[in-house]
Motif scaffolding. Structure first.
Motif, short mmCIF file in Angstrom:
data_model
loop_
_atom_site.label_atom_id
_atom_site.label_comp_id
_atom_site.label_asym_id
_atom_site.label_seq_id
_atom_site.Cartn_x
_atom_site.Cartn_y
_atom_site.Cartn_z
N ALA A 110 0.88 -1.17 0.00
CA ALA A 110 0.00 0.00 0.00
C ALA A 110 0.91 1.22 0.00
N MET A 154 -7.72 -3.94 9.97
CA MET A 154 -8.01 -4.95 8.95
C MET A 154 -8.04 -6.27 9.71
N VAL A 206 -3.54 1.10 -3.22
CA VAL A 206 -3.17 -0.25 -2.82
C VAL A 206 -2.89 -1.09 -4.07
N VAL A 228 -4.30 7.17 -0.55
CA VAL A 228 -3.70 5.83 -0.47
C VAL A 228 -3.99 5.04 -1.75
N ASN A 269 -11.93 5.67 -3.81
CA ASN A 269 -12.14 5.84 -2.37
C ASN A 269 -12.73 7.21 -2.08
N VAL A 321 -4.69 -0.54 10.09
CA VAL A 321 -4.64 0.22 8.84
C VAL A 321 -4.18 1.64 9.15
N GLU A 322 -4.79 2.24 10.16
CA GLU A 322 -4.38 3.58 10.58
C GLU A 322 -5.05 3.91 11.91
N GLY A 342 -8.21 10.53 3.39
CA GLY A 342 -8.48 9.12 3.09
C GLY A 342 -8.39 8.80 1.60
N GLU A 402 -12.30 -4.70 6.88
CA GLU A 402 -11.96 -3.55 7.72
C GLU A 402 -13.05 -3.27 8.76
N GLU A 405 3.83 0.10 2.68
CA GLU A 405 3.62 -0.95 3.68
C GLU A 405 2.93 -2.15 3.07
N GLU A 406 3.15 -3.26 3.74
CA GLU A 406 2.54 -4.54 3.38
C GLU A 406 1.03 -4.35 3.16
N ARG A 407 0.53 -4.89 2.07
CA ARG A 407 -0.91 -4.86 1.85
C ARG A 407 -1.59 -5.85 2.80
N LEU A 408 -2.55 -5.35 3.55
CA LEU A 408 -3.30 -6.20 4.47
C LEU A 408 -4.55 -6.68 3.76
N LYS A 410 -15.77 2.69 2.03
CA LYS A 410 -15.01 3.81 1.45
C LYS A 410 -15.24 3.96 -0.05
N GLN A 440 -8.47 2.07 12.92
CA GLN A 440 -8.99 1.43 11.71
C GLN A 440 -8.24 0.12 11.57
N LYS A 458 1.25 5.14 0.70
CA LYS A 458 0.53 6.16 1.49
C LYS A 458 1.33 7.44 1.62
P1 AMP Z 1 -6.03 5.33 5.24
O1 AMP Z 1 -6.04 6.73 4.70
O2 AMP Z 1 -4.75 4.91 5.86
O3 AMP Z 1 -7.25 5.02 6.05
O4 AMP Z 1 -6.24 4.39 3.98
C1 AMP Z 1 -7.40 4.47 3.19
C2 AMP Z 1 -7.83 3.08 2.81
O5 AMP Z 1 -6.78 2.43 2.09
C3 AMP Z 1 -8.09 2.15 4.00
O6 AMP Z 1 -9.36 2.29 4.52
C4 AMP Z 1 -7.87 0.80 3.37
O7 AMP Z 1 -9.01 0.39 2.65
C5 AMP Z 1 -6.75 1.06 2.41
N1 AMP Z 1 -5.47 0.71 3.04
C6 AMP Z 1 -4.65 1.50 3.77
N2 AMP Z 1 -3.58 0.83 4.18
C7 AMP Z 1 -3.70 -0.44 3.73
C8 AMP Z 1 -2.89 -1.63 3.81
N3 AMP Z 1 -1.72 -1.65 4.46
N4 AMP Z 1 -3.36 -2.73 3.20
C9 AMP Z 1 -4.53 -2.74 2.51
N5 AMP Z 1 -5.31 -1.66 2.40
C10 AMP Z 1 -4.92 -0.51 2.98
#
Ligand code: AMP
Ligand code: GLY
Length: 427
Positions: free
Chosen positions: A144, A270, A158, A156, A222, A279-280, A153, A190, A183-186, A212, A268, A146
């Motif tokens: 992912a 996963m 992925v 990001v 998103n 995730v955050e 939001g 969610e 970062e590693e994709r999770l 989202k 947040q 970021k």
């Molecule tokens: P964030 O702004 O960090 O909330 O990221 C927005 C969206 O991106 C999240 O709600 C997830 O759906 C996706 N996302 C963020 N980080 C990851 C991750 N490491 N792996 C998979 N999806 C992610």
């Protein structure tokens, strides 16, 4: 004594906060947009940008505020809590130093690593975008991408989900980000848990699942969140026993390592085959998630804020035990090309048993107009997700035809797809 509280922010989240506070205190509000729902229940309203700390302090002093709550992250990043605290007005929201848990994603990941907070994905931070591109080439698996700063939001990307590795590299090269986290994709489902935090105490609320993606069936770009649901207990239908507690333990580990944190801490997660991963974190209520959580909170929100301010133990939270479904109405074209400045009809009489929360709309006297962001939300409550969903749909009779809604949120079909998805991951 009646407490005077200032609410900063004018979205759907803040309308929900206003509704939760208004009966118990003398509530004032300020925001850059005039949210008709907030203006109606507040004793006073001032048009002030949420990031203008000096003007917010001046307004708080002029109304004799005893406490303040800051809804949006931009205000926290701009140091609104620091400025209010310095002026002797207790801000229920972290100071900018602690708000970095949200406002600086590189800090957030390093903080997790250094403090051994569980659930941290494998990550690296980069200032050199070419080095970031090489990392994508060399990494074994999906990543992912970021931006380290705030993007609502929407920044990001992925790999393997929204973009290919080649598209991610083009994105890095063409954007002007100073720092990014890779970062590693999770992979999983969610969910969100929001906690009230102060004086090293944590009180958590029921898990919520936000949606989202802009379009039905989880398609499209998103957004800030198109809608969300919560169940009658603390957990969600796709979660197993222990998943909720594991996520709460992560939130508690953050607070242990950030003892000065105060306000709302939003995790947040996963839910992966190994349990919840992070995730955050956000340093405030979620929007829409606040609209799920605050209507079912029986404990007066004001009691939490005053206990936090006065250094008393935070009250144990009581909830009604109802499920909730929240559906946002957004301008046509949102989020890529929103039809801002469109006059929309909101027939409040048609909402029925559902709750209506105004968001980023402008009341111009002759009607309600859209901005570039989400317009209003309808929240249904009930003894099951299905009952709450039906109530939300009835409430949406209030919406005219110049808005777009994800009608699939909270439907049995989508909830079951989430359960099946999680079952497949666990197998
Ligand atoms: P964030 O702004 O960090 O909330 O990221 C927005 C969206 O991106 C999240 O709600 C997830 O759906 C996706 N996302 C963020 N980080 C990851 C991750 N490491 N792996 C998979 N999806 C992610
Ligand atoms: N619903 C996502 C957020 O508030 O960040």
């Amino acid at each position: 004594m009646t407490e005077t509280v200032l609410l900063v922010g004018g979205g759907g989240r803040e309308h929900a906060i206003a509704r939760a506070l208004a009966d118990d205190c003398d509530l004032y509000a300020c925001a850059k947009n005039e949210n008709p729902g907030i203006v109606r229940i507040a004793s006073g309203f001032e048009s002030i940008d949420e990031t203008d700390a000096d003007a917010i302090v001046e307004y708080a002093e002029s109304i004799g505020a005893d406490a303040a709550i800051i809804g949006p992250e931009a205000g926290l990043a701009a140091g609104v809590s620091d400025a209010l605290d310095a002026a002797g007005i207790y801000a229920f929201g972290p100071r900018s130093e602690e708000a970095r848990i949200e406002t600086d994603k590189a800090f957030q990941r390093r903080f997790m690593r250094e403090n051994a907070v569980p659930g941290c994905p494998d990550f690296e931070t980069f200032e050199d975008m070419e080095a970031a591109c090489r990392y994508i080439d060399e990494y074994d698996g999906d990543l992912a991408v970021k931006p380290a700063g705030l993007t609502g939001g929407k920044g990001v990307k992925v790999i393997g989900d929204q973009v290919t590795a080649a598209e991610a590299k083009t994105y890095l090269r063409e954007s002007d980000y100073d720092r990014v986290v890779l970062e590693e994709r999770l992979v999983g489902e969610e969910f969100t848990i929001q906690a009230f935090v102060a004086n090293e105490e944590v009180r958590t609320t029921p898990a919520v699942q936000d949606h989202k993606r802009a379009y039905e069936g989880d398609e499209g770009p998103n957004t800030g969140g198109m809608g969300s649901y919560s169940d009658t207990g603390f957990s969600l239908p796709f979660m197993d026993e222990g998943d909720y507690e594991a996520a709460v333990a992560i939130i508690e580990a953050v607070v242990d390592a950030l003892p000065a944190y105060k306000g709302i801490l939003y995790g947040q997660f996963m839910l992966t085959e190994e349990g919840p991963r992070v995730v955050e974190f956000n340093a405030r209520f979620g929007d829409p998630e606040a609209m799920n959580t605050l209507p079912v909170l029986e404990t007066p929100f004001l009691d939490v804020i005053t206990a936090a301010r006065d250094g008393n133990p935070l009250p144990e939270l009581e909830f009604t035990g109802e499920a909730t479904v929240c559906k946002y109405a957004v301008p046509d074209g949102y989020p890529t090309d929103p039809d801002a400045g469109a006059r929309i009809d909101v027939d409040e009489e048609s909402v029925g048993d559902a709750l209506l929360f105004y968001a980023s709309v402008e009341d111009r006297g002759d009607g309600i107009y859209t901005t570039t962001s989400r317009a209003f939300a309808v929240v249904g409550l009930g003894e099951s997700i299905a009952v709450a969903e039906a109530s939300a749909e009835e409430g949406l009779a209030a919406a005219g035809d110049r808005v777009r809604i994800r009608h699939d949120i909270g439907t049995r079909d989508l909830v079951e797809r989430r359960i099946d998805h999680m079952d497949a991951i666990r197998e």
